[in-house]
Design a protein around this motif. Structure first.
Motif, PDB file in Angstrom:
ATOM      1  N   ALA A 152       7.097   1.718   6.619  1.00  0.00           N
ATOM      2  CA  ALA A 152       6.177   1.917   5.453  1.00  0.00           C
ATOM      3  C   ALA A 152       4.795   2.929   5.928  1.00  0.00           C
ATOM      4  O   ALA A 152       4.212   3.448   4.859  1.00  0.00           O
ATOM      5  CB  ALA A 152       5.503   0.332   5.473  1.00  0.00           C
ATOM      6  N   PHE A 185      -3.004  19.757  -2.822  1.00  0.00           N
ATOM      7  CA  PHE A 185      -4.363  20.312  -3.159  1.00  0.00           C
ATOM      8  C   PHE A 185      -4.392  21.632  -2.457  1.00  0.00           C
ATOM      9  O   PHE A 185      -4.834  22.514  -2.954  1.00  0.00           O
ATOM     10  CB  PHE A 185      -5.473  19.325  -2.367  1.00  0.00           C
ATOM     11  CG  PHE A 185      -5.933  18.291  -3.677  1.00  0.00           C
ATOM     12  CD1 PHE A 185      -7.002  18.729  -4.487  1.00  0.00           C
ATOM     13  CD2 PHE A 185      -5.173  17.069  -3.680  1.00  0.00           C
ATOM     14  CE1 PHE A 185      -7.205  17.934  -5.420  1.00  0.00           C
ATOM     15  CE2 PHE A 185      -5.627  16.439  -4.394  1.00  0.00           C
ATOM     16  CZ  PHE A 185      -6.685  16.678  -5.507  1.00  0.00           C
ATOM     17  N   PHE A 231      -6.400   9.375  -4.048  1.00  0.00           N
ATOM     18  CA  PHE A 231      -6.624   9.774  -2.560  1.00  0.00           C
ATOM     19  C   PHE A 231      -7.803   9.118  -2.044  1.00  0.00           C
ATOM     20  O   PHE A 231      -7.841   8.484  -1.044  1.00  0.00           O
ATOM     21  CB  PHE A 231      -6.485  11.079  -2.450  1.00  0.00           C
ATOM     22  CG  PHE A 231      -6.315  11.682  -0.857  1.00  0.00           C
ATOM     23  CD1 PHE A 231      -5.371  11.018  -0.150  1.00  0.00           C
ATOM     24  CD2 PHE A 231      -7.226  12.319  -0.492  1.00  0.00           C
ATOM     25  CE1 PHE A 231      -5.458  11.491   1.211  1.00  0.00           C
ATOM     26  CE2 PHE A 231      -7.158  12.728   1.010  1.00  0.00           C
ATOM     27  CZ  PHE A 231      -6.267  12.284   1.803  1.00  0.00           C
ATOM     28  N   LEU A 268       5.976   6.256   4.756  1.00  0.00           N
ATOM     29  CA  LEU A 268       5.620   6.639   3.161  1.00  0.00           C
ATOM     30  C   LEU A 268       4.210   6.856   2.952  1.00  0.00           C
ATOM     31  O   LEU A 268       3.800   7.618   2.271  1.00  0.00           O
ATOM     32  CB  LEU A 268       6.260   5.139   2.503  1.00  0.00           C
ATOM     33  CG  LEU A 268       7.460   5.223   1.860  1.00  0.00           C
ATOM     34  CD1 LEU A 268       7.929   4.054   0.888  1.00  0.00           C
ATOM     35  CD2 LEU A 268       8.066   6.703   0.995  1.00  0.00           C
ATOM     36  N   LEU A 269       3.530   5.574   3.691  1.00  0.00           N
ATOM     37  CA  LEU A 269       1.859   5.795   3.275  1.00  0.00           C
ATOM     38  C   LEU A 269       1.202   7.085   3.848  1.00  0.00           C
ATOM     39  O   LEU A 269       0.609   7.745   2.863  1.00  0.00           O
ATOM     40  CB  LEU A 269       1.359   4.612   4.046  1.00  0.00           C
ATOM     41  CG  LEU A 269      -0.257   4.398   3.802  1.00  0.00           C
ATOM     42  CD1 LEU A 269      -0.522   3.892   2.306  1.00  0.00           C
ATOM     43  CD2 LEU A 269      -0.641   3.174   4.704  1.00  0.00           C
ATOM     44  N   ILE A 313      -7.486   0.155   1.160  1.00  0.00           N
ATOM     45  CA  ILE A 313      -6.888  -0.380   2.295  1.00  0.00           C
ATOM     46  C   ILE A 313      -7.958  -0.767   3.276  1.00  0.00           C
ATOM     47  O   ILE A 313      -7.524  -1.938   3.842  1.00  0.00           O
ATOM     48  CB  ILE A 313      -6.037   0.771   2.957  1.00  0.00           C
ATOM     49  CG1 ILE A 313      -4.769   1.193   2.056  1.00  0.00           C
ATOM     50  CG2 ILE A 313      -5.624   0.415   4.214  1.00  0.00           C
ATOM     51  CD1 ILE A 313      -4.148   2.430   2.448  1.00  0.00           C
ATOM     52  N   LEU A 332       1.253   8.590  -7.154  1.00  0.00           N
ATOM     53  CA  LEU A 332       0.545   9.900  -7.063  1.00  0.00           C
ATOM     54  C   LEU A 332       1.666  10.875  -7.331  1.00  0.00           C
ATOM     55  O   LEU A 332       1.350  12.027  -8.149  1.00  0.00           O
ATOM     56  CB  LEU A 332      -0.067  10.206  -5.833  1.00  0.00           C
ATOM     57  CG  LEU A 332      -0.676  11.529  -5.770  1.00  0.00           C
ATOM     58  CD1 LEU A 332      -1.700  11.623  -6.981  1.00  0.00           C
ATOM     59  CD2 LEU A 332      -1.396  11.567  -4.587  1.00  0.00           C
ATOM     60  N   ILE A 333       2.766  10.772  -6.683  1.00  0.00           N
ATOM     61  CA  ILE A 333       3.887  12.086  -6.767  1.00  0.00           C
ATOM     62  C   ILE A 333       4.520  12.009  -8.170  1.00  0.00           C
ATOM     63  O   ILE A 333       4.482  13.074  -8.617  1.00  0.00           O
ATOM     64  CB  ILE A 333       4.942  11.746  -5.728  1.00  0.00           C
ATOM     65  CG1 ILE A 333       4.385  11.502  -4.343  1.00  0.00           C
ATOM     66  CG2 ILE A 333       6.046  12.843  -5.974  1.00  0.00           C
ATOM     67  CD1 ILE A 333       4.944  12.157  -3.319  1.00  0.00           C
ATOM     68  N   ALA A 382       0.747  -1.193  -0.057  1.00  0.00           N
ATOM     69  CA  ALA A 382      -0.045   0.047   0.031  1.00  0.00           C
ATOM     70  C   ALA A 382       0.969   1.294   0.004  1.00  0.00           C
ATOM     71  O   ALA A 382       0.649   2.015  -0.721  1.00  0.00           O
ATOM     72  CB  ALA A 382      -0.967  -0.124   1.368  1.00  0.00           C
ATOM     73  N   SER A 383       1.948   1.356   0.937  1.00  0.00           N
ATOM     74  CA  SER A 383       2.661   2.419   0.997  1.00  0.00           C
ATOM     75  C   SER A 383       3.492   2.635  -0.161  1.00  0.00           C
ATOM     76  O   SER A 383       3.671   3.986  -0.786  1.00  0.00           O
ATOM     77  CB  SER A 383       3.511   2.415   2.167  1.00  0.00           C
ATOM     78  OG  SER A 383       4.556   1.364   2.080  1.00  0.00           O
ATOM     79  N   THR A 396      -0.479  14.711  -0.644  1.00  0.00           N
ATOM     80  CA  THR A 396      -1.680  14.717  -1.503  1.00  0.00           C
ATOM     81  C   THR A 396      -2.454  16.105  -0.961  1.00  0.00           C
ATOM     82  O   THR A 396      -2.698  17.054  -1.741  1.00  0.00           O
ATOM     83  CB  THR A 396      -2.561  13.585  -1.464  1.00  0.00           C
ATOM     84  OG1 THR A 396      -1.840  12.569  -1.657  1.00  0.00           O
ATOM     85  CG2 THR A 396      -3.642  13.799  -2.520  1.00  0.00           C
ATOM     86  N   GLY A 398      -4.983  12.873  -8.554  1.00  0.00           N
ATOM     87  CA  GLY A 398      -4.683  12.854  -7.429  1.00  0.00           C
ATOM     88  C   GLY A 398      -5.961  12.754  -6.323  1.00  0.00           C
ATOM     89  O   GLY A 398      -5.952  12.029  -5.159  1.00  0.00           O
ATOM     90  N   ALA A 399      -7.026  13.454  -6.829  1.00  0.00           N
ATOM     91  CA  ALA A 399      -8.209  13.384  -6.121  1.00  0.00           C
ATOM     92  C   ALA A 399      -8.832  11.948  -6.097  1.00  0.00           C
ATOM     93  O   ALA A 399      -9.272  11.242  -5.116  1.00  0.00           O
ATOM     94  CB  ALA A 399      -9.434  14.300  -6.622  1.00  0.00           C
ATOM     95  N   MET A 404      -4.322  16.583 -11.180  1.00  0.00           N
ATOM     96  CA  MET A 404      -5.133  16.896 -10.187  1.00  0.00           C
ATOM     97  C   MET A 404      -6.308  15.867  -9.983  1.00  0.00           C
ATOM     98  O   MET A 404      -6.713  15.396  -8.531  1.00  0.00           O
ATOM     99  CB  MET A 404      -5.767  18.234 -10.160  1.00  0.00           C
ATOM    100  CG  MET A 404      -4.752  19.479  -9.883  1.00  0.00           C
ATOM    101  SD  MET A 404      -3.286  18.956  -8.801  1.00  0.00           S
ATOM    102  CE  MET A 404      -4.119  19.061  -7.233  1.00  0.00           C
ATOM    103  N   SER A 447       1.235   4.325  -3.033  1.00  0.00           N
ATOM    104  CA  SER A 447       0.853   5.655  -2.652  1.00  0.00           C
ATOM    105  C   SER A 447       1.733   6.584  -3.146  1.00  0.00           C
ATOM    106  O   SER A 447       1.583   7.670  -3.443  1.00  0.00           O
ATOM    107  CB  SER A 447       0.514   5.707  -1.268  1.00  0.00           C
ATOM    108  OG  SER A 447       1.729   5.800  -0.762  1.00  0.00           O
ATOM    109  N   PHE A 448       2.914   5.933  -3.717  1.00  0.00           N
ATOM    110  CA  PHE A 448       4.031   7.019  -4.300  1.00  0.00           C
ATOM    111  C   PHE A 448       3.720   7.203  -5.534  1.00  0.00           C
ATOM    112  O   PHE A 448       4.283   8.294  -5.933  1.00  0.00           O
ATOM    113  CB  PHE A 448       5.352   6.340  -4.189  1.00  0.00           C
ATOM    114  CG  PHE A 448       6.373   7.208  -3.755  1.00  0.00           C
ATOM    115  CD1 PHE A 448       6.502   7.890  -2.521  1.00  0.00           C
ATOM    116  CD2 PHE A 448       7.257   7.634  -4.372  1.00  0.00           C
ATOM    117  CE1 PHE A 448       7.422   8.707  -1.949  1.00  0.00           C
ATOM    118  CE2 PHE A 448       8.323   8.802  -4.193  1.00  0.00           C
ATOM    119  CZ  PHE A 448       8.433   9.226  -2.912  1.00  0.00           C
TER     120      PHE A 448
END
Lengths: 321, 177
Positions: free
Chosen positions: B56, B72, A148, B59-60, A155, A121-122, A114-115, B68, A144-145, A141, A118-119
């Motif tokens: 972890a 925004f 997120f 990072l998460l 999860i 997105l960057i 998961a972690s 994020t 991103g929305a 954007m 999540s990267f």
């Protein structure tokens, strides 16, 4: 063996698989869309079974000009495809491919997955911002929305499996499915997971970040040639790894179907994963794109409460039992 | 130099450089991305210390979720390049890149830390403690048993901050649509 050599071999092996996977999936997506929508092109072009078309695509992408848009934020623009590709490659580290075949059996496998994802997105944001193009930025954007919003149900829907297993290690989660696959007790979790993962992958019906009719191609509008290919490879790799995670968590991982145990585990793992990948492609070419407000409604007002309720019900059942 | 030392040097360098760039980047977007690099570097250091769960989660939550929200926040605010309005002696004193005050402050802080380390280091146990075999269980036990009350208080604090943010940003008569 020297640990550095072993690490290098693992990286090379994973990269080779990632490229081969993209090759196969591009071909499969063309063929399946061709059959589903009666597209003449994908059904006739490209030599034996259309396989040469993928090869031609790769040659074309490598030979194409690496176009840099004017006023681009160069560092971000150059780095973005790599930042998007690295998490896609890293997650192979924890996938339990066979009974004793996993690159690194991390005790926190699920959290690691998961972690690291999540990267992504960057990388997407760097591409959108660095391109100096309003469509790219709007696409980034939106991505991103969307990422997120859907990461939370994604999860939460896995928590039920973790509660049943009592471990975050993916091998132990597979081991705990010896009697019954978790898709039976956790059917709600599986459905939430699958929908949310399609949204995480930015695929139709959730491909708002690259909606052609509105945003040209979203965050990679300005990319061409090999950099565009890096984004595409990362997307197809993510499609494979997310399906592989769904197989691991809910469909018994490398566990065979009854009576067919003579086929080795890794074959089952890959087979089940590609079945889920096929369902993903099937959904993509069947359903139209949702609107952005429908997307947010689905994520926050439906999937999120359902996944929380799933966690609560699982906890209740475990407490009563 | 062995493998972990090289990894530590790279990660520490990445963390320090990007932390410095967070303060000095003229564009707020770049500052945000350097912040993400800092978080990633710290996560790498946690991994090196075999605190895999912390790494972890770092990072998460930080590189993923907090970034994020930061992005925004930037997109919703009015963006422009920060131009230092300080000129002359003020810039010489205060500019984060070459000003005297940040330089003296940074060097002084580093000196204090290093001297404290040198004074304390001899009394530290030299044989490293064995890493917890299952750090997740260990952290969960600490959070929900020994430190359950502080944990709950912190969550109430965060809730209060969230409600406060909603009240502060709400327009009169409620937002439309």
């Amino acid at each position: 063996m020297n640990i550095y050599l072993a690490a290098l071999l693992k990286v090379v092996g994973v990269l080779a698989f990632v490229l081969g996977n993209a090759f196969i999936l591009i071909w499969a997506e063309r063929k399946i869309s061709g059959y589903m929508q009666r597209r003449y092109g994908p059904l006739r072009v490209g030599g034996p079974a259309g396989l040469l078309q993928s090869a031609a695509d790769i040659l074309k992408l490598m030979a194409k000009e690496d176009f840099v848009p004017g006023g681009a934020d160069l560092w971000l623009w150059w780095l973005a495809p790599a930042v998007a590709l690295v998490p896609a490659v890293l997650v192979y580290l924890v996938l339990p491919i066979g009974r004793s075949f996993v690159l690194q059996n991390l005790s926190i496998g699920l959290v690691f997955f998961a972690s690291v994802t999540s990267f992504t997105l960057i990388g997407i944001f760097m591409a959108g911002w660095g391109s100096n193009n309003k469509y790219s930025l709007l696409g980034a954007m939106r991505a991103g929305a969307q990422l997120f919003s859907y990461e939370i149900p994604l999860i939460l829907s896995t928590i039920g499996v973790v509660m049943l297993t009592g471990s975050l290690t993916l091998q132990r989660i597979v081991a705990a499915q010896a009697n019954v696959w978790f898709v039976v007790p956790q059917i709600v979790g599986f459905l939430v997971f699958y929908v949310a993962s399609l949204a995480e992958l930015n695929r139709t019906p959730f491909d708002l970040a690259e909606a052609e009719s509105e945003l040209i191609a979203g965050y990679f509008t300005e990319y061409s040639g090999i950099r565009w290919a890096m984004f595409a490879v990362a997307e197809y790799s993510n499609l494979f790894t997310t399906s592989a995670l769904a197989v691991t968590l809910f469909l018994g991982g490398w566990r065979p179907l009854p009576l067919l145990a003579f086929i080795p585990g890794w074959v089952w793992f890959v087979l089940k994963t590609y079945v889920l990948v096929f369902v993903g492609i099937w959904i993509r070419w069947t359903l139209p794109r949702v609107r952005i407000d429908q997307l947010m409604d689905l994520g926050w007002k439906f999937l999120f409460p359902v996944s929380v309720a799933n966690v609560l019900v699982t906890a209740l059942v475990l407490a009563v039992r | 130099m062995n493998g972990p030392m090289v990894a530590f040097a790279c990660l520490a360098g990445l963390t320090l450089y990007s932390a410095w760039r967070v303060a000095t980047a003229p564009q707020v977007t770049h500052a945000a991305l350097f912040l993400a690099a800092t978080f990633a570097g710290v996560a790498g250091l946690f991994f090196l210390l075999q605190a895999d769960f912390l790494a972890a989660v770092q990072l998460l939550l930080y590189a993923g979720a907090v970034m994020t929200v930061v992005i925004f926040a930037i997109m919703l605010s009015e963006m422009r390049e920060v131009e230092s309005d300080a000129r002359g002696w003020r810039s010489l004193l205060l500019s984060p890149r070459l000003g005297i005050v940040p330089l003296v402050g940074g060097v002084g802080l580093a000196a204090i830390l290093l001297s404290a380390y040198h004074r304390a280091a001899p009394s530290w146990p030299l044989s490293p403690l064995p890493a917890a075999p299952d750090s997740t269980r260990f952290i969960a036990h600490a959070l929900f048993h020994a430190y359950a009350l502080p944990f709950e208080v912190a969550s109430v604090l965060l809730l209060a901050a969230m409600i406060g943010a909603i009240i502060l940003t709400r327009t009169e008569g409620g937002a439309k649509g």
